[in-house]
Scaffold this motif. Structure first.
Motif, short mmCIF file in Angstrom:
data_model
loop_
_atom_site.label_atom_id
_atom_site.label_comp_id
_atom_site.label_asym_id
_atom_site.label_seq_id
_atom_site.Cartn_x
_atom_site.Cartn_y
_atom_site.Cartn_z
N SER A 15 80.65 23.82 -31.81
CA SER A 15 81.46 23.24 -30.75
C SER A 15 80.59 22.33 -29.91
CB SER A 15 82.10 24.34 -29.89
OG SER A 15 81.14 25.28 -29.45
N GLN A 16 81.22 21.64 -28.97
CA GLN A 16 80.48 20.73 -28.10
C GLN A 16 80.83 20.99 -26.64
OE1 GLN A 16 79.81 16.64 -29.24
NE2 GLN A 16 80.93 16.95 -31.15
N LEU A 17 79.86 20.75 -25.79
CA LEU A 17 80.04 20.86 -24.35
C LEU A 17 79.69 19.51 -23.73
CD1 LEU A 17 78.22 24.29 -23.83
CD2 LEU A 17 80.68 23.90 -24.10
N VAL A 18 80.69 18.86 -23.16
CA VAL A 18 80.50 17.55 -22.54
C VAL A 18 80.51 17.76 -21.03
CG1 VAL A 18 81.40 15.22 -22.28
CG2 VAL A 18 81.65 16.42 -24.47
N VAL A 19 79.39 17.47 -20.39
CA VAL A 19 79.23 17.71 -18.96
C VAL A 19 79.63 16.45 -18.20
CG1 VAL A 19 77.60 18.37 -17.15
CG2 VAL A 19 77.37 19.33 -19.46
N LEU A 20 80.57 16.60 -17.27
CA LEU A 20 81.16 15.46 -16.56
C LEU A 20 80.98 15.62 -15.05
CD1 LEU A 20 84.49 15.33 -18.59
CD2 LEU A 20 82.47 13.90 -18.95
N ASP A 21 81.02 14.48 -14.37
CA ASP A 21 80.87 14.49 -12.91
C ASP A 21 82.09 15.06 -12.21
OD1 ASP A 21 78.32 13.40 -12.95
OD2 ASP A 21 79.08 11.34 -12.95
N ARG A 52 76.43 27.95 -20.13
CA ARG A 52 76.17 26.53 -19.97
C ARG A 52 77.13 25.89 -18.96
NH1 ARG A 52 71.76 25.58 -19.96
NH2 ARG A 52 72.00 23.38 -20.47
N ILE A 53 78.36 26.40 -18.87
CA ILE A 53 79.29 25.92 -17.84
C ILE A 53 78.75 26.26 -16.46
CG2 ILE A 53 81.58 26.33 -16.85
CD1 ILE A 53 82.63 26.61 -19.74
N ASP A 54 78.26 27.49 -16.30
CA ASP A 54 77.69 27.91 -15.02
C ASP A 54 76.44 27.09 -14.68
OD1 ASP A 54 79.70 29.79 -14.84
OD2 ASP A 54 78.44 31.47 -15.48
N ALA A 55 75.62 26.81 -15.69
CA ALA A 55 74.40 26.03 -15.46
C ALA A 55 74.73 24.62 -15.01
CB ALA A 55 73.55 26.00 -16.74
N ALA A 56 75.76 24.02 -15.60
CA ALA A 56 76.15 22.67 -15.19
C ALA A 56 76.68 22.67 -13.76
CB ALA A 56 77.22 22.14 -16.15
N ALA A 57 77.45 23.69 -13.41
CA ALA A 57 77.95 23.78 -12.03
C ALA A 57 76.80 23.94 -11.05
CB ALA A 57 78.93 24.95 -11.91
N ALA A 58 75.80 24.74 -11.42
CA ALA A 58 74.64 24.93 -10.55
C ALA A 58 73.86 23.64 -10.36
CB ALA A 58 73.73 26.01 -11.12
N ASP A 59 73.94 22.74 -11.34
CA ASP A 59 73.26 21.45 -11.26
C ASP A 59 74.10 20.39 -10.55
OD1 ASP A 59 71.04 22.45 -12.53
OD2 ASP A 59 71.62 21.73 -14.52
N GLY A 60 75.28 20.78 -10.07
CA GLY A 60 76.09 19.87 -9.28
C GLY A 60 77.14 19.09 -10.05
N PHE A 61 77.34 19.40 -11.32
CA PHE A 61 78.36 18.70 -12.11
C PHE A 61 79.74 19.30 -11.82
CE2 PHE A 61 74.48 17.75 -14.39
CZ PHE A 61 74.64 16.41 -14.70
N GLY A 62 80.77 18.46 -11.98
CA GLY A 62 82.10 18.87 -11.59
C GLY A 62 82.91 19.55 -12.66
N TYR A 63 82.55 19.35 -13.94
CA TYR A 63 83.39 19.90 -15.01
C TYR A 63 82.63 19.87 -16.32
CZ TYR A 63 87.67 20.86 -17.66
OH TYR A 63 88.62 21.44 -18.46
N VAL A 64 82.92 20.85 -17.18
CA VAL A 64 82.41 20.87 -18.55
C VAL A 64 83.60 20.92 -19.49
CG1 VAL A 64 81.08 22.13 -20.28
CG2 VAL A 64 80.25 22.00 -17.92
#
Length: 259
Positions: free
Chosen positions: A132-138, A101-113
């Motif tokens: 646990s929780q994953l908070v996707v941030l810019d 999910r960290i890699d997926a967020a990076a592929a979508d252009g997000f800056g940090y999980v």
């Protein structure tokens, strides 16, 4: 590492009400209503990731998000309440889910999980089933960006504060911890870090009994986990003056967890 002020006052640990109560025990109602248990997948939003068939770990959107993109990672199909009770296979699957999910967020252009675990109501958890929780941030949060990397090296030089090692990951009591047994887990793969965290939680539970705690991943170089037990409460001096009173000095904490 943080710039915070720490006061070690072991004598205050003996005062009435110094320690927070342990988490409540499971009730029949909790077991009947838990939406994270296997067979109740329809009680969560549609999953974004499933590890294993049958599943070992599921990732679903948070039903009550505080951020635009926030996910919940269910650690086990069984009603496991404590992270310390997860087996090696579950830990490996959890690491796989986080990384995916960290890699997926990076592929979508997000800056940090921001990956985190809150265990126990006193730590902010609303459901006792381990998750646990994953908070996707810019962007990278300021506390993460401002962290002094040299302080991590300094911490590792404190051999007297090391409490366990696992496949290249080491858990070290923070020499300036704001709360009893506050630690960092460094080194190895993400699975190694989470495995060492699991063992660390188990050792604190053995020393102090069931307790609430928070942990979060700093996905930097080097990646590492922060672990903060919630054994004592923050009060006016901590919240107002920024001076944190810790009733267990780091050397004593390390000795208790190495035993």
């Amino acid at each position: 590492m943080t710039g915070r002020g720490i006061v070690f006052a072991p004598g205050r640990g003996a005062r009435p009400g110094a320690w927070l109560p342990p988490p409540e025990e499971a009730t029949p109602e909790e077991l009947e209503r838990c939406p994270f248990c296997v067979g109740r997948e329809d009680r969560t939003p549609p999953e974004t990731l499933r590890i294993g068939d049958p599943w070992r770990v599921r990732v679903v959107p948070n039903l009550y998000p505080a951020f635009d993109r926030q996910e919940v990672v269910v650690h086990s199909p069984d009603h496991v309440r404590c992270f310390a009770d997860l087996g090696d296979t579950q830990i490996a699957s959890l690491a796989e889910a986080w990384q995916h999910r960290i890699d997926a967020a990076a592929a979508d252009g997000f800056g940090y999980v921001h990956a985190l675990i809150n265990e126990g109501r006193l730590a902010g958890s609303s459901l006792p089933h381990s998750h646990s929780q994953l908070v996707v941030l810019d962007r990278v949060p300021p506390p993460v960006a401002a962290e002094d990397r040299s302080a991590l090296d300094e911490l590792l030089r404190h051999d007297d504060l090391r409490v366990l090692e696992r496949n290249g990951a080491v858990a070290v009591i923070h020499y300036a911890g704001a709360s009893p047994y506050e630690s960092l887990v460094l080194g190895g793969t993400l699975a190694d870090l989470l495995g060492a965290l699991r063992d660390l939680v188990g050792r604190v539970r053995k020393a102090e009994g069931p307790f609430a705690w928070n942990a979060w991943l700093h996905a930097t170089d080097p990646q590492h986990l922060h672990f903060v037990p919630r054994l004592t409460a923050l009060a006016g001096v901590e919240l107002g003056a920024g001076l944190y009173v810790n009733v267990v000095p780091p050397e004593r904490a390390a000795e208790a967890l190495r035993g």
